[in-house]
Write a protein that holds these residues in place. Structure first.
Motif, PDB file in Angstrom:
ATOM      1  N   GLN A   1     -49.076   4.685 -89.749  1.00 60.04           N
ATOM      2  CA  GLN A   1     -49.297   5.427 -90.989  1.00 60.04           C
ATOM      3  C   GLN A   1     -48.087   5.388 -91.914  1.00 60.04           C
ATOM      4  OE1 GLN A   1     -50.865   9.373 -90.146  1.00 60.04           O
ATOM      5  NE2 GLN A   1     -52.163   8.520 -88.552  1.00 60.04           N
ATOM      6  N   ASN A   2     -46.897   5.328 -91.350  1.00 65.84           N
ATOM      7  CA  ASN A   2     -45.698   5.284 -92.190  1.00 65.84           C
ATOM      8  C   ASN A   2     -44.530   4.788 -91.357  1.00 65.84           C
ATOM      9  OD1 ASN A   2     -43.454   5.788 -93.834  1.00 65.84           O
ATOM     10  ND2 ASN A   2     -44.497   7.473 -94.849  1.00 65.84           N
ATOM     11  N   ARG A   3     -44.268   3.507 -91.484  1.00 65.22           N
ATOM     12  CA  ARG A   3     -43.271   2.858 -90.644  1.00 65.22           C
ATOM     13  C   ARG A   3     -41.869   3.441 -90.833  1.00 65.22           C
ATOM     14  NH1 ARG A   3     -42.030  -3.464 -91.598  1.00 65.22           N
ATOM     15  NH2 ARG A   3     -40.120  -3.603 -90.394  1.00 65.22           N
ATOM     16  N   ALA A   4     -41.461   3.636 -92.103  1.00 67.14           N
ATOM     17  CA  ALA A   4     -40.111   4.132 -92.361  1.00 67.14           C
ATOM     18  C   ALA A   4     -39.952   5.544 -91.824  1.00 67.14           C
ATOM     19  CB  ALA A   4     -39.804   4.090 -93.849  1.00 67.14           C
ATOM     20  N   ALA A   5     -40.964   6.398 -92.076  1.00 67.66           N
ATOM     21  CA  ALA A   5     -40.874   7.771 -91.586  1.00 67.66           C
ATOM     22  C   ALA A   5     -40.833   7.782 -90.065  1.00 67.66           C
ATOM     23  CB  ALA A   5     -42.053   8.598 -92.099  1.00 67.66           C
ATOM     24  N   ALA A   6     -41.569   6.869 -89.429  1.00 66.67           N
ATOM     25  CA  ALA A   6     -41.558   6.805 -87.968  1.00 66.67           C
ATOM     26  C   ALA A   6     -40.147   6.512 -87.457  1.00 66.67           C
ATOM     27  CB  ALA A   6     -42.539   5.742 -87.480  1.00 66.67           C
ATOM     28  N   GLN A   7     -39.453   5.598 -88.143  1.00 66.97           N
ATOM     29  CA  GLN A   7     -38.073   5.303 -87.754  1.00 66.97           C
ATOM     30  C   GLN A   7     -37.203   6.543 -87.878  1.00 66.97           C
ATOM     31  OE1 GLN A   7     -37.801   1.713 -90.352  1.00 66.97           O
ATOM     32  NE2 GLN A   7     -36.517   0.968 -88.685  1.00 66.97           N
ATOM     33  N   LEU A   8     -37.456   7.324 -88.943  1.00 64.59           N
ATOM     34  CA  LEU A   8     -36.656   8.534 -89.170  1.00 64.59           C
ATOM     35  C   LEU A   8     -36.925   9.600 -88.105  1.00 64.59           C
ATOM     36  CD1 LEU A   8     -36.857   8.893 -93.040  1.00 64.59           C
ATOM     37  CD2 LEU A   8     -34.924   8.121 -91.672  1.00 64.59           C
ATOM     38  N   MET A   9     -38.064   9.485 -87.383  1.00 61.54           N
ATOM     39  CA  MET A   9     -38.360  10.414 -86.301  1.00 61.54           C
ATOM     40  C   MET A   9     -37.675   9.974 -85.013  1.00 61.54           C
ATOM     41  SD  MET A   9     -40.306  12.560 -87.797  1.00 61.54           S
ATOM     42  CE  MET A   9     -39.606  12.159 -89.380  1.00 61.54           C
ATOM     43  N   GLY A  10     -37.051   8.808 -85.039  1.00 66.31           N
ATOM     44  CA  GLY A  10     -36.417   8.289 -83.833  1.00 66.31           C
ATOM     45  C   GLY A  10     -37.319   7.363 -83.037  1.00 66.31           C
ATOM     46  N   ILE A  11     -38.381   6.869 -83.673  1.00 66.61           N
ATOM     47  CA  ILE A  11     -39.286   5.950 -82.987  1.00 66.61           C
ATOM     48  C   ILE A  11     -38.759   4.523 -83.121  1.00 66.61           C
ATOM     49  CG2 ILE A  11     -41.621   4.970 -83.011  1.00 66.61           C
ATOM     50  CD1 ILE A  11     -42.577   7.743 -84.042  1.00 66.61           C
ATOM     51  N   ASN A  12     -38.691   3.820 -82.007  1.00 65.93           N
ATOM     52  CA  ASN A  12     -38.278   2.424 -82.025  1.00 65.93           C
ATOM     53  C   ASN A  12     -39.490   1.587 -82.436  1.00 65.93           C
ATOM     54  OD1 ASN A  12     -37.477  -0.167 -81.543  1.00 65.93           O
ATOM     55  ND2 ASN A  12     -36.605   0.255 -79.525  1.00 65.93           N
ATOM     56  N   VAL A  13     -39.559   1.329 -83.738  1.00 61.93           N
ATOM     57  CA  VAL A  13     -40.745   0.725 -84.317  1.00 61.93           C
ATOM     58  C   VAL A  13     -41.019  -0.668 -83.743  1.00 61.93           C
ATOM     59  CG1 VAL A  13     -41.640  -0.201 -86.477  1.00 61.93           C
ATOM     60  CG2 VAL A  13     -40.687   2.084 -86.427  1.00 61.93           C
ATOM     61  N   SER A  14     -39.968  -1.406 -83.518  1.00 59.60           N
ATOM     62  CA  SER A  14     -40.150  -2.763 -83.009  1.00 59.60           C
ATOM     63  C   SER A  14     -40.768  -2.739 -81.601  1.00 59.60           C
ATOM     64  CB  SER A  14     -38.800  -3.471 -83.063  1.00 59.60           C
ATOM     65  OG  SER A  14     -38.586  -4.260 -81.962  1.00 59.60           O
ATOM     66  N   TRP A  15     -40.375  -1.769 -80.793  1.00 60.47           N
ATOM     67  CA  TRP A  15     -40.957  -1.591 -79.458  1.00 60.47           C
ATOM     68  C   TRP A  15     -42.421  -1.151 -79.566  1.00 60.47           C
ATOM     69  CZ3 TRP A  15     -40.736  -2.713 -74.563  1.00 60.47           C
ATOM     70  CH2 TRP A  15     -41.366  -1.906 -73.610  1.00 60.47           C
ATOM     71  N   VAL A  16     -42.678  -0.206 -80.468  1.00 59.99           N
ATOM     72  CA  VAL A  16     -44.055   0.279 -80.657  1.00 59.99           C
ATOM     73  C   VAL A  16     -44.977  -0.877 -81.056  1.00 59.99           C
ATOM     74  CG1 VAL A  16     -45.509   1.605 -82.264  1.00 59.99           C
ATOM     75  CG2 VAL A  16     -43.578   2.703 -81.163  1.00 59.99           C
ATOM     76  N   TYR A  17     -44.499  -1.754 -81.932  1.00 58.06           N
ATOM     77  CA  TYR A  17     -45.309  -2.906 -82.333  1.00 58.06           C
ATOM     78  C   TYR A  17     -45.607  -3.822 -81.143  1.00 58.06           C
ATOM     79  CZ  TYR A  17     -44.877  -2.014 -87.366  1.00 58.06           C
ATOM     80  OH  TYR A  17     -44.974  -1.485 -88.620  1.00 58.06           O
ATOM     81  N   MET A  18     -44.579  -4.031 -80.302  1.00 61.64           N
ATOM     82  CA  MET A  18     -44.788  -4.889 -79.134  1.00 61.64           C
ATOM     83  C   MET A  18     -45.839  -4.293 -78.200  1.00 61.64           C
ATOM     84  SD  MET A  18     -40.881  -6.071 -78.371  1.00 61.64           S
ATOM     85  CE  MET A  18     -41.141  -6.798 -76.767  1.00 61.64           C
ATOM     86  N   VAL A  19     -45.718  -2.986 -77.945  1.00 60.25           N
ATOM     87  CA  VAL A  19     -46.678  -2.328 -77.060  1.00 60.25           C
ATOM     88  C   VAL A  19     -48.085  -2.393 -77.668  1.00 60.25           C
ATOM     89  CG1 VAL A  19     -47.367  -0.102 -76.071  1.00 60.25           C
ATOM     90  CG2 VAL A  19     -44.960  -0.798 -76.040  1.00 60.25           C
TER      91      VAL A  19
END
Lengths: 234, 315
Positions: free
Chosen positions: B195-213
């Motif tokens: 829903q919002n990649r940048a905001a997800a990063q700001l929550m401490g989510i490792n976006v690159s890992w989430v994409y892989m999963v």
């Protein structure tokens, strides 16, 4: 607490920040003011590592965090409340808050933090099960701030929190920022609403064309002729 | 009913018989359609998940299915196990392959033009087909049916046990993915990132890992599909295209990125496919399916169940 040394950064081949240096001490409210496109938001985005730094360095609590990726910055204790809220639109308000305490550091404190933010924002408490996109702009901003607090930050970055809000809501937002600072969280706030920001801030930096033009205690800046003419319209 | 001790005249009785027979056929086609739809649902859910979260249209989705079907074939052939048992090998392998593709192919292109991404996945698809053609030739490989082609005769409807299992698996998969996305921390992180990649990063989510999963889960859906259909359909390097073409129709009809939409659209396509195939013939059925697809594109381009997805990128 936070120290930027000669930070140069930008998007792709466009450089926006040309050697910015600034410092935020623990317990302060520091503001960066400036016009549109001066580089205020870019500075915050660089600190939170959404933008890669081209040159210079950033220190937080004595440690070099220049090359730390965005998701690790949050764990260190820096949280940004981004420009234009950036909530997760298809999630409920409660889910947005849950995302706020996503990090390993914040997760154990979820319950107490939730109580804390719901006491601070009774309106948010009433809207917990609603979809985030169904809220008004002011309510969304409150959720965005609450979500940022959920991460247990020691330093909170605010990127134009008053943008696009009704005047009465703007005052509420500034009140909240003051309360957050009073509770011991250090605040770095970026605003176009120069007058109100300088009123709550301890110190300020004026950024012009990607460079720090002026800095000093907020009271002093408010009395400065150049600032009065350029930003306060007096 | 009305008194009825006297039997109806003979001609009337045969009419009733005709109606019953027609009803039987309708019911049989309906059941077959649901089971076909279930298969499209399993394949489509993975495709729509990857699109909804990573914003990548994975044109190689069918080739992951094909590779997984080959894995099922070889695992059953060499170890002599039941096809369903191969799931324990196929799922991790396909999941890992998906993560690898996301990491080395998709991620480096993430910020480039969307068209580049399309070329990348189409290229991957062609490469995978040709690699398999090179290794195994254009031949057809039949995984042993292990009793899954047994006909179940349930009064009016007849189907294979393997088909029934597909229906059960589809329901379990969609339910499971829904629970995973809404109830678990990782699931919520996946939705947040979509829903919002940048905001997800700001929550401490490792976006690159989430994409892989997410990519891993997306192609694991066809891993599951492969295990279920390998005993029923022959395996060949081109088999992926056959199944996945209709899945693209399903995903667009259901609203890109919508899992419940994909399930419903899959059922509709499955039922239409079954009826059109029976009453109009195999040659005409694709005409009907794609005709409906075109009508949906013209009158509801956001898909039958796609809502206000444009709201998800508030900048």
């Amino acid at each position: 607490m936070l120290k930027l040394n000669n930070v140069t950064a930008g998007y792709g081949s466009t450089t926006i920040l040309h050697g910015i240096s600034l410092e935020v001490n623990e317990g302060e409210i520091v503001t960066i003011v400036g016009g549109n496109g001066a580089g205020k938001s870019t500075t915050l985005r660089t600190i939170s590592s959404l933008i890669k730094i081209a040159d210079g360095s950033i220190e937080f609590e004595g440690e070099d965090i220049t090359k730390i990726p965005a998701h690790k910055i949050v764990e260190r204790g820096i949280t940004m409340v981004p420009e234009a809220r950036q909530l997760f639109p298809e999630m409920t308000v409660l889910e947005n808050l849950q995302m706020g305490s996503f990090t390993k550091v914040a997760r154990p404190h979820y319950k107490e933090k939730l109580d804390e933010v719901l006491t601070l924002f009774p309106r948010v408490a009433e809207r917990l099960s609603q979809g985030a996109q169904s809220l008004s702009g002011g309510e969304q901003q409150m959720v965005a701030i609450a979500r940022g607090m959920m991460a247990c930050p020691r330093l909170m970055l605010f990127d134009e929190p008053s943008l696009g809000l009704a005047p009465i809501v703007v005052s509420q937002v500034f009140d909240v920022v003051k309360k957050i600072a009073a509770s011991g969280t250090t605040v770095l706030i970026v605003e176009q609403n120069v007058f109100q920001t300088l009123q709550i801030a301890d110190r300020g930096y004026v950024i012009e064309n990607g460079e720090i033009g002026m800095s000093g205690p907020a009271q002093e800046l408010m009395g400065n002729d150049h600032i009065r003419k350029a930003y306060l319209g007096i | 009913m009305a008194g009825g001790s006297k039997p109806p005249p003979l001609n009337q009785r045969s009419n009733w018989h005709g109606v019953l027979l027609a009803m039987d056929l309708i019911f049989t086609n309906l059941v077959n359609g649901l089971m076909l739809g279930a298969l499209y649902a399993i394949v489509s859910v993975g495709l729509t998940l990857v699109f909804g979260i990573i914003k990548v249209i994975n044109f190689a989705h069918g080739e992951f299915l094909m590779v997984a079907m080959f894995l099922v074939f070889f695992a059953t052939a060499y170890f002599g196990v039941h096809p369903y048992v191969t799931l324990v090998v196929v799922l991790p392998l396909i999941f890992g392959l998906g993560m690898l593709v996301q990491r080395v192919l998709i991620e480096p292109l993430q910020d480039s033009d969307e068209h580049i991404m399309i070329f990348a996945t189409v290229g991957l698809s062609i490469a995978m087909i040709n690699l398999m053609l090179m290794l195994f030739g254009p031949d057809i490989y039949s995984t042993p049916s292990s009793g899954l082609r047994t006909v179940v005769d349930m009064g009016p409807a007849m189907f294979l046990t393997g088909q029934l299992n597909i229906l059960i698996a589809a329901i379990a998969l969609v339910g499971g993915i829904h629970l995973f996305l809404t109830r678990t921390q990782l699931g919520r992180a996946i939705r947040a990132t979509g829903q919002n990649r940048a905001a997800a990063q700001l929550m401490g989510i490792n976006v690159s890992w989430v994409y892989m999963v997410t990519f891993g889960i997306g192609v694991s859906c066809v891993g599951l599909a492969a295990v279920l259909i390998a005993p029923l359909y022959p395996t060949s390097p081109e088999v992926g295209q056959y199944f996945v073409l209709l899945s693209f129709v399903v995903v667009v009809m259901g609203g890109l990125g919508s899992i419940s939409g994909a399930l419903l659209a899959a059922m509709i396509i499955g039922i239409v496919d079954a009826f059109a195939g029976f009453y109009l013939g195999a040659n005409v059925k694709d005409l009907v399916v794609f005709g409906i697809f075109l009508l949906v594109l013209i009158f509801r381009p956001q898909g039958l169940f796609g809502g206000a997805r444009n709201m998800s990128h508030v900048s």
